[in-house]
Design an enzyme around this catalytic site. Structure first.
Site, mmCIF file in Angstrom:
data_model
loop_
_atom_site.group_PDB
_atom_site.id
_atom_site.type_symbol
_atom_site.label_atom_id
_atom_site.label_comp_id
_atom_site.label_asym_id
_atom_site.label_seq_id
_atom_site.Cartn_x
_atom_site.Cartn_y
_atom_site.Cartn_z
ATOM 1 N N HIS A 1 0.842 -1.203 0.000
ATOM 2 C CA HIS A 1 0.000 0.000 0.000
ATOM 3 C C HIS A 1 0.868 1.240 0.000
ATOM 4 O O HIS A 1 1.982 1.256 0.546
ATOM 5 C CB HIS A 1 -0.981 0.014 1.174
ATOM 6 C CG HIS A 1 -0.361 0.048 2.527
ATOM 7 N ND1 HIS A 1 -0.018 1.220 3.173
ATOM 8 C CD2 HIS A 1 -0.020 -0.948 3.387
ATOM 9 C CE1 HIS A 1 0.497 0.947 4.362
ATOM 10 N NE2 HIS A 1 0.505 -0.357 4.521
ATOM 11 N N ASP B 1 -0.219 4.456 0.967
ATOM 12 C CA ASP B 1 -0.499 5.447 2.010
ATOM 13 C C ASP B 1 0.285 5.151 3.281
ATOM 14 O O ASP B 1 0.803 4.046 3.477
ATOM 15 C CB ASP B 1 -1.991 5.516 2.309
ATOM 16 C CG ASP B 1 -2.563 4.221 2.868
ATOM 17 O OD1 ASP B 1 -2.201 3.146 2.348
ATOM 18 O OD2 ASP B 1 -3.361 4.273 3.833
ATOM 19 N N ASP C 1 6.887 0.968 5.959
ATOM 20 C CA ASP C 1 5.455 0.606 5.949
ATOM 21 C C ASP C 1 4.690 1.508 4.988
ATOM 22 O O ASP C 1 4.177 2.542 5.386
ATOM 23 C CB ASP C 1 4.901 0.729 7.370
ATOM 24 C CG ASP C 1 3.446 0.329 7.488
ATOM 25 O OD1 ASP C 1 2.940 -0.337 6.570
ATOM 26 O OD2 ASP C 1 2.800 0.702 8.486
ATOM 27 N N GLU D 1 -4.985 1.774 2.977
ATOM 28 C CA GLU D 1 -4.893 0.618 3.884
ATOM 29 C C GLU D 1 -4.914 1.045 5.337
ATOM 30 O O GLU D 1 -5.494 0.357 6.185
ATOM 31 C CB GLU D 1 -3.620 -0.185 3.580
ATOM 32 C CG GLU D 1 -3.495 -1.490 4.331
ATOM 33 C CD GLU D 1 -2.875 -1.360 5.732
ATOM 34 O OE1 GLU D 1 -2.983 -2.312 6.533
ATOM 35 O OE2 GLU D 1 -2.278 -0.287 6.009
ATOM 36 N N GLU D 2 -4.290 2.177 5.632
ATOM 37 C CA GLU D 2 -4.176 2.611 7.025
ATOM 38 C C GLU D 2 -5.519 3.036 7.618
ATOM 39 O O GLU D 2 -5.617 3.256 8.825
ATOM 40 C CB GLU D 2 -3.159 3.751 7.145
ATOM 41 C CG GLU D 2 -1.735 3.399 6.723
ATOM 42 C CD GLU D 2 -1.056 2.397 7.652
ATOM 43 O OE1 GLU D 2 -1.689 1.953 8.624
ATOM 44 O OE2 GLU D 2 0.117 2.060 7.401
ATOM 45 N N ASP E 1 1.558 -10.166 1.024
ATOM 46 C CA ASP E 1 1.365 -8.763 1.392
ATOM 47 C C ASP E 1 2.254 -8.461 2.592
ATOM 48 O O ASP E 1 3.001 -9.330 3.078
ATOM 49 C CB ASP E 1 -0.110 -8.510 1.716
ATOM 50 C CG ASP E 1 -0.468 -7.025 1.786
ATOM 51 O OD1 ASP E 1 0.379 -6.190 1.432
ATOM 52 O OD2 ASP E 1 -1.591 -6.702 2.212
ATOM 53 N N HIS F 1 4.890 3.329 12.299
ATOM 54 C CA HIS F 1 3.818 4.069 12.985
ATOM 55 C C HIS F 1 4.328 4.921 14.145
ATOM 56 O O HIS F 1 3.506 5.389 14.940
ATOM 57 C CB HIS F 1 2.727 3.126 13.502
ATOM 58 C CG HIS F 1 1.880 2.531 12.430
ATOM 59 N ND1 HIS F 1 0.531 2.306 12.594
ATOM 60 C CD2 HIS F 1 2.165 2.109 11.182
ATOM 61 C CE1 HIS F 1 0.036 1.764 11.494
ATOM 62 N NE2 HIS F 1 1.002 1.642 10.621
#
Length: 589
Positions: free
Chosen positions: A165, A167, A208, A242-243, A271, A559
């Site tokens: 992903h 984002d 990520d 996705e987030e 994934d 994150h």
């Protein structure tokens, strides 16, 4: 009917777990009781001499078979390719510099200006990887998601799917000054800190998962350059939200794939995952996320009479809410190990292949009767392990009160649950109701759960509970003493279907891992305790793998502050995808 339906919470979940038997003659009841007691006694006496049944709840745990290393065709090691390494670092740096943050309040319409960063990222990919766009078919799905199709020579073979992903999560403005390098600088630092020897790329999304986005494109670019022609179709899908659950990106790609290839029409997908490569207990272990926890948010609402705070009750609405929330935290979900638990498989692989694995734990794993105790011991030592073994509860939001001298009339709290791999939404809801309802009644509140009729304190405790508030300031109006327990606005998600091991995809992926990271690498199942875009793909394939093809310590701080990835980790990611696609040649599944 689609397998992946929004989870529903059944009112039956809150009924008595043991239904009352029909009325029977007393003699017959005594006779059955006698024989049941006798049978239980015989079983208890014989239990030490019985072997647990592999098919039952107490089946023995087993590590899946270790695949042979697989190395089909030409090989390429970008870690040893200095020129490519420099190019890869610059590309990943550029990717990080493009702000593609997803906020919880993003609009449903992907053409909204708040998604503008994704248009910039699409331009970056097309200009940076012209060979990929020239050799593969590219589609923009729902404006900003990407689907690449590299048509295979044999249309009868099921395609494979690689996912990532674009984002990222936001950066907390209060923590910007704590970053070693600015969060969207994409800094390429050599020996930047004592903990980061060598070359690293810093910034939000570096690991990520722009690492995977760029790594997959780099691997395909190399294959195109080498003249590779895939035998089976290769699909690459990039989501852009996705987030925040993925409904705009993966949520649109999944039905498109199912329409084209049918239900379970894709051979397997890979994934992102929290799991990767680690050296532990004297072994190198590659953990494949073959399960994913479910998720559900509940809202707890407490209503109490208002009034002036100069005449306060024993507890305000905030105080009562605190008692309810404290009860939730005082009654956590029980950790468990069962034959279907992916973490049990992980532990068993360590027990079988890691020479320094604790002998006491190895002995406990060999005896299923010790699993409940072992689960509690492991969970108590490490919160991350607890997250692998139990449904978790996080009280994340709370609000109440409008003025400092006015008693709060409505207090709300939102509670996030990550549901254990082998549990369910209904089981989670039932546990919460069991904890909350008696506390509400004890303090004279009615209690309504998930659309079921409210139960009153009078019915459950007589008049004593209702009378408990008398003479305590404004805390006397039982008509406005209500507790409601409801689903929050986000739809619940059941735990994902658990991917089977010892299959053809397991052998292919595991064999590739053992070529890229060493033939001595132990390949093990594990689980994913966060959620990914794979939640939309349950109908697309039964073989779902969540995996970061790099050493875990080389891609830290997802994150949080100072997210980064070592260049070696990024290049090992690229090599894994390159070799995996090479290895599909001649693969018969």
């Amino acid at each position: 009917m689609s397998e992946k339906q929004p989870a529903t919470v059944s009112k039956a979940a809150f009924a008595s777990p043991l239904p009352m038997p029909a009325s029977q003659p007393a003699a017959k009841r005594r006779s059955r009781l006698y024989f049941a007691t006798l049978l239980a006694a015989v079983y208890l006496l014989a239990m030490p001499y019985l072997s647990p049944s592999p098919a039952g709840h107490h089946g023995h745990a087993r590590c899946p078979s270790q695949p042979a290393p697989l190395n089909v065709g030409t090989d390429w090691d970008p870690v040893a390719d200095t020129i490519y390494g420099e190019l890869a670092a610059r590309r990943l740096s550029k990717a990080v510099q493009i702000n593609t943050v997803s906020y919880d309040d993003m609009p449903a319409d992907p053409s909204d200006a708040r998604f503008a960063g994704h248009a910039e990222f699409a331009h970056f990919m097309e200009t940076e990887y012209p060979k990929v766009y020239g050799a593969l078919s590219h589609e923009a799905v729902n404006t900003h998601a990407h689907l690449f199709t590299w048509a295979g020579r044999n249309a009868a073979l099921a395609p494979v799917l690689l996912m990532a992903h674009i984002d990222t999560v936001p950066v907390n403005s209060a923590t910007v000054g704590q970053w070693v390098y600015p969060p969207f600088s994409g800094e390429i630092a050599v020996n930047g800190t004592p903990d980061t020897p060598g070359t690293w790329v810093w910034g939000r999304g570096a690991s990520d998962t722009k690492n995977s986005v760029v790594g997959i494109l780099g691997a395909v670019e190399r294959l195109v350059t080498e003249g590779f022609e895939p035998e089976r179709t290769i699909l690459i899908a990039y989501g852009f939200d996705e987030e925040i659950g993925g409904p705009r990106g993966a949520g649109h790609i999944a039905p498109l794939l199912e329409e084209r290839y049918g239900a379970d029409g894709v051979a397997f997908l890979v994934d992102e995952g929290f799991s990767g490569i680690e050296n532990t207990y004297g072994a190198r272990v590659a953990s494949l996320g073959m399960a994913e926890k479910g998720a559900v948010n509940f809202q707890l609402t407490v209503e109490t009479p208002g009034g002036h705070s100069s005449v306060p009750p024993e507890h305000t609405g905030i105080g009562y809410t605190s008692l309810l929330l404290s009860a939730i935290e005082a009654h956590p979900f029980e950790p468990s190990l069962s034959p279907s638990s992916p973490y049990l498989s992980y532990l068993t692989c360590l027990a079988e292949h890691a020479p320094a694995f604790p002998k006491t734990v190895r002995r406990q794993l060999a005896d299923p009767r010790q699993w409940p105790k072992l689960a509690r011991q492991l969970a108590a030592k490490d919160r991350r392990v607890n997250s692998m073994l139990a449904t978790t509860v996080a009280i994340d939001l709370i609000s109440g009160g409008v003025k400092v001298n006015a008693l709060p009339e409505v207090v709300e709290a939102t509670i996030n649950h990550r549901i254990a791999f082998t549990s369910s939404v209904n089981e989670t809801a039932a546990h919460m109701v069991k904890v909350l309802e008696p506390v509400a009644h004890k303090h004279g509140f009615s209690f309504a759960a998930l659309g079921a009729p409210a139960t009153s304190a009078h019915a459950c405790h007589g008049s004593s509970a209702a009378a408990a508030g008398k003479g305590k300031g404004n805390d006397t109006d039982t008509a406005t003493r209500r507790v409601r327990f409801e689903l929050a606005n986000k739809m619940p998600l059941e735990p994902a279907p658990i991917t089977a091991a010892d299959t053809a995809p397991w052998a292919l992926i595991g064999g590739t891992i053992r070529t890229v990271f060493g033939a001595h690498t132990v390949v093990s199942p594990t689980g994913m305790y966060a959620n990914t875009d794979t939640a939309h793909m349950w109908n697309v394939t039964k073989h779902i793998y969540r995996f970061t093809p790099a050493f875990v310590q080389d891609a830290p701080n997802q994150h949080t502050v100072s997210e980064r990835i070592s260049l070696d980790a990024h290049l090992s990611t690229t090599r894994f995808y390159y070799k995996l696609l090479r290895n599909t040649q001649g693969w018969a599944a």
